[in-house]
Design a protein around this motif. Structure first.
Motif, short mmCIF file in Angstrom:
data_model
loop_
_atom_site.label_atom_id
_atom_site.label_comp_id
_atom_site.label_asym_id
_atom_site.label_seq_id
_atom_site.Cartn_x
_atom_site.Cartn_y
_atom_site.Cartn_z
N ALA A 86 -16.81 5.49 -46.14
CA ALA A 86 -17.55 6.13 -45.05
C ALA A 86 -17.98 5.09 -44.02
O ALA A 86 -17.95 5.34 -42.81
N GLU A 87 -18.37 3.92 -44.49
CA GLU A 87 -18.76 2.85 -43.57
C GLU A 87 -17.55 2.30 -42.84
O GLU A 87 -17.58 2.08 -41.62
N LEU A 88 -16.46 2.08 -43.56
CA LEU A 88 -15.25 1.56 -42.94
C LEU A 88 -14.70 2.53 -41.90
O LEU A 88 -14.15 2.11 -40.86
N ALA A 89 -14.85 3.83 -42.16
CA ALA A 89 -14.32 4.86 -41.25
C ALA A 89 -14.94 4.77 -39.86
O ALA A 89 -14.34 5.23 -38.88
N ARG A 90 -16.13 4.20 -39.75
CA ARG A 90 -16.76 4.05 -38.44
C ARG A 90 -15.97 3.11 -37.54
O ARG A 90 -16.13 3.14 -36.31
N TYR A 91 -15.14 2.26 -38.13
CA TYR A 91 -14.46 1.22 -37.37
C TYR A 91 -12.97 1.49 -37.16
O TYR A 91 -12.25 0.63 -36.68
N ARG A 92 -12.52 2.71 -37.49
CA ARG A 92 -11.12 3.04 -37.27
C ARG A 92 -11.02 4.49 -36.82
O ARG A 92 -11.81 5.35 -37.23
N PRO A 93 -10.05 4.81 -35.96
CA PRO A 93 -9.89 6.19 -35.48
C PRO A 93 -9.30 7.08 -36.56
O PRO A 93 -8.65 6.61 -37.50
N GLY A 94 -9.54 8.38 -36.43
CA GLY A 94 -8.95 9.35 -37.34
C GLY A 94 -9.79 9.60 -38.58
O GLY A 94 -11.00 9.37 -38.60
N LEU A 95 -9.14 10.10 -39.62
CA LEU A 95 -9.81 10.49 -40.86
C LEU A 95 -9.49 9.49 -41.96
O LEU A 95 -8.33 9.10 -42.15
N LEU A 96 -10.51 9.10 -42.70
CA LEU A 96 -10.35 8.26 -43.89
C LEU A 96 -11.05 8.98 -45.03
O LEU A 96 -12.27 9.12 -45.02
N ARG A 97 -10.27 9.46 -46.00
CA ARG A 97 -10.80 10.27 -47.08
C ARG A 97 -10.63 9.56 -48.41
O ARG A 97 -9.73 8.73 -48.59
N VAL A 98 -11.52 9.90 -49.35
CA VAL A 98 -11.45 9.35 -50.70
C VAL A 98 -11.36 10.52 -51.67
O VAL A 98 -12.21 11.43 -51.64
N GLU A 99 -10.38 10.52 -52.55
CA GLU A 99 -10.27 11.59 -53.53
C GLU A 99 -11.39 11.46 -54.56
O GLU A 99 -11.79 10.35 -54.94
N PRO A 100 -11.94 12.60 -55.01
CA PRO A 100 -13.09 12.57 -55.93
C PRO A 100 -12.85 11.74 -57.19
O PRO A 100 -13.79 11.16 -57.73
N TYR A 123 -0.84 6.90 -46.31
CA TYR A 123 -0.86 7.13 -44.87
C TYR A 123 0.00 8.35 -44.53
O TYR A 123 1.23 8.29 -44.64
N ARG A 124 -0.64 9.44 -44.15
CA ARG A 124 0.12 10.56 -43.60
C ARG A 124 0.47 10.26 -42.14
O ARG A 124 1.48 10.71 -41.62
N SER A 125 -0.42 9.52 -41.49
CA SER A 125 -0.19 9.00 -40.14
C SER A 125 -1.19 7.88 -39.96
O SER A 125 -2.01 7.61 -40.83
N ARG A 126 -1.12 7.21 -38.82
CA ARG A 126 -2.09 6.15 -38.53
C ARG A 126 -3.50 6.72 -38.51
O ARG A 126 -4.48 6.00 -38.76
N TYR A 127 -3.63 8.02 -38.24
CA TYR A 127 -4.94 8.62 -38.06
C TYR A 127 -5.40 9.47 -39.25
O TYR A 127 -6.42 10.10 -39.17
#
Length: 329
Positions: A269-283, A316-320
């Protein structure tokens, strides 16, 4: 029963509480995943479970579906220069911002315009340093927006979005206080260096040198004083008691993300602030923990490092659109 002499159009309409920004953002994220055409059956099932978990989730989902059709008209609604990237499918972060802005939340469109038209802004992944009129320094973290308004009575910085660091200087033009304002209240500098971060939960202040005073918007709220090395979170009604600030709170000013026994989902969640698009973590891997120092200049390298440190794969499904998943054995 209708009141005598009152037409149907004059009857009071029950007020509907606004959706929280957090729930609205989650709804937009799930909507974009489903609309991508690349969602897996597991992701579609997870989206359905999210909607079924809470009535507010379902309400937010219907609102996103309703306003998504308006994107084709976004060029007439968004400020010049914003509509074009919104309509390009890969720009998922811009699409999220547009959907959130169009969601008819009280003040949402006004807030969006304030963020876009702020005096100073930083892009996702960018840190921007500015000199203040009194010789002080303002540093904007990733994806942040702020206004600078110096008058004869006060030196005012308004944080519209994101995070900033202020290094104050004496006011040679008089004895004007230096104030940082957020939607939740005002922070008064007492000859200091401090950080203010704005998120869905409120405003967070970390004092690096000297002290500050926090005054929430509510007139009945207690004013808190924070000393160097302390941190407090506050909303419009209440400021928490000061606690010891994490030693890594200002690491971003050196372009670093510090983790000390941090859960993987919190790290992402913190890293996602510094990159465009969606960054998800599987449970299945969300509770894994890690420690280390990570450079923010290239977040793809950080993600690659995770695969060396933890039993995970980065898909990576895409860069974003990136998912951190259990390592495939």
């Amino acid at each position: 029963m209708r009141a005598a002499g009152m037409s149907a159009s004059e009857l009071p309409v029950p007020s509907v509480p606004p959706l929280s920004r957090k729930v609205a953002r989650q709804a937009v994220e799930w909507f974009l995943i489903e609309q991508s055409g690349q969602a897996t059956p597991a992701e579609l099932a997870a989206s359905a479970r999210w909607r079924a978990r809470d009535a507010e989730h379902l309400r937010a989902w219907h609102k996103v579906r309703q306003v998504s059709g308006q994107l084709e008209h976004a060029s007439a609604l968004l400020p010049p220069g914003v509509a074009a990237p919104v309509l390009r499918r890969p720009q998922r972060r811009a699409a999220m911002q547009a959907l959130l802005a169009l969601m008819a939340l009280p003040g949402a469109w006004m807030l969006y315009r304030q963020e876009v038209l702020a005096d100073y802004r930083s892009a996702v992944g960018q840190r921007r340093e500015l000199s203040l009129p009194d010789g002080g320094r303002l540093l904007l973290n990733t994806d942040s927006a702020a206004d600078v308004d110096y008058t004869g009575h006060e030196r005012l910085l308004i944080l519209r979005r994101g995070e900033l660091l202020v290094e104050t200087r004496p006011d040679h033009a008089g004895k004007r206080p230096l104030i940082v304002a957020t939607p939740h209240g005002r922070i008064r500098a007492l000859g200091t260096r401090f950080i203010v971060r704005l998120d869905d939960a409120g405003s967070c202040v970390t004092v690096l040198e000297h002290a500050v005073q926090i005054a929430p918007r509510a007139s009945s709220a207690t004013v808190r004083r924070l000393e160097a090395g302390q941190q407090s979170r506050f909303d419009a009604d209440h400021a928490n008691l000061p606690v010891a600030a994490p030693p890594q709170a200002h690491a971003w000013t050196q372009g670093m993300l510090m983790a000390q026994d941090m859960r993987l989902d919190a790290f992402a969640a913190e890293l996602a602030r510094y990159r465009p698009g969606l960054l998800r973590v599987e449970p299945a891997v969300a509770s894994l923990r890690l420690s280390g120092a990570f450079r923010l200049d290239d977040t793809d390298i950080v993600l690659d490092n995770l695969t060396q440190m933890l039993p995970v794969d980065v898909l990576y499904r895409s860069r974003y659109w990136v998912t951190i998943a259990p390592h495939a054995k």
